[in-house]
Design an enzyme around this catalytic site. Structure first.
Site, PDB file in Angstrom:
ATOM      1  CG  ASP A  74      -2.236  -0.867   1.021  1.00 27.00           C
ATOM      2  OD1 ASP A  74      -2.286  -1.704  -0.027  1.00 27.00           O
ATOM      3  OD2 ASP A  74      -2.871  -1.009   1.874  1.00 27.00           O
ATOM      4  CD  GLU A 150      -2.841   8.244   7.301  1.00 23.77           C
ATOM      5  OE1 GLU A 150      -1.741   8.090   7.139  1.00 23.77           O
ATOM      6  OE2 GLU A 150      -3.605   7.213   7.278  1.00 23.77           O
ATOM      7  CB  SER A 195      -4.113   1.090  13.866  1.00 21.85           C
ATOM      8  OG  SER A 195      -3.557   0.490  12.659  1.00 21.85           O
TER       9      SER A 195
END
Length: 294
Positions: A74, A150, A195
């Site tokens: 990713d 993010e 997470s």
């Protein structure tokens, strides 16, 4: 068909994948243009000998490309997004890592899935991005001021918590007393935010997630907001600097800096193959439905 190829080289995991990809595309007369630094590595490792056209920056990628192939995990796809930018070229992720939600093609099925690409049996999943701006100078980010997963603010040179004063569309929300704060897109909701206890959003949801990192005030919970919201953060702490990160790119910001986060005017197009949907990826990666009794 014309494709751009970008990737990371890990001897034990990517070498067979790279060979399979090049064999398939050469067999099907697909024009390949390779990232210059990646191609140099392939030459050095003796994986390929043939000469190929190259690219080395986002300015060399245009509408003549049918697809951008990312080989790795990713993180490699997030770096690929900084090359594709506003071009609209669809990105296909070929997973050479472990737990990945963006790279849809697994190494065991490369030839079969690439055949779907040749036959155009795939769909496009547009992904929202976030932009960052500030009146204060942010060293290190240059012109790449957007993130696909993010934007995070966090403490830097201290173990003490920082305070993140947060406004949404000009209205005061909260002052988070925490190790940091994550503003995640739906794509990023399965990353750092998850997470830290944030919810999972499907890619097509028009929302963002604000997730505090280890908040001292335990009643501070992750918050889902519309993606058209303008978010203003003012970060303060005991030290002179804090950190801000856009995906994997990190920069230092001065204490009391005000950051503006909002949705970008463009999106990144991810390739989704029907046999490897987002929901199937969730089930496989998070082991949903698994039962030791069975």
């Amino acid at each position: 068909m014309k494709v751009a190829i970008y990737g990371q080289y890990y001897q034990n995991s990517t070498e067979p994948i790279i060979k399979d990809i090049f064999i398939f595309f050469n067999k099907n007369n697909v024009e390949m243009v390779i990232d210059l630094s990646f191609l140099k590595t392939l030459y050095e490792k003796g994986i390929i000998q043939k000469e190929y056209k190259t690219f080395s920056s986002h300015s060399e990628l245009d509408s003549s490309f049918d697809m951008f192939i990312s080989i790795g995990g990713d993180g490699t796809i997030l770096r690929a997004a900084t090359l594709v930018r506003k071009s609209g070229i669809p990105i296909l992720g070929i997973n050479a890592g472990r737990l990945g939600f963006l790279a849809s093609v697994q190494k065991d099925n490369i030839a079969a899935f690439l055949q779907f690409i040749i036959e155009k049996k795939y769909t496009i999943s547009p992904r929202t991005l976030l932009s960052l701006s500030s009146k204060s100078k942010i060293e290190g980010l240059k012109d790449i001021n957007f993130a696909m997963n993010e934007i995070t603010v966090s403490r830097k040179d201290t173990t003490s918590m920082i305070t993140i004063e947060t406004h949404l569309n000009g209205e005061y929300l909260n002052s988070y007393w925490a190790d940091g704060l994550i503003v995640a897109t739906p794509t990023g909701s399965t990353g750092y935010s998850m997470s830290c206890g944030g919810p999972i959003l499907t890619p097509e949801v028009k929302s963002l997630v604000i997730t505090p990192i280890a908040p001292h005030n335990l009643n501070a919970r992750p918050l889902v907001i519309p993606d058209k919201t303008e978010i203003q953060l003012k970060v303060s702490g005991r030290e002179e600097h804090c950190l801000v990160s856009l995906d994997s790119r990190i920069a230092s910001i001065k204490n009391e800096s005000v950051l503006i986060i909002k949705k970008t005017s463009f999106k990144i197009n991810m390739v989704e193959i029907h046999e490897e949907t987002f929901l199937k990826t969730l089930r496989n990666k998070l082991l949903w439905g698994e039962d030791k009794r069975n």
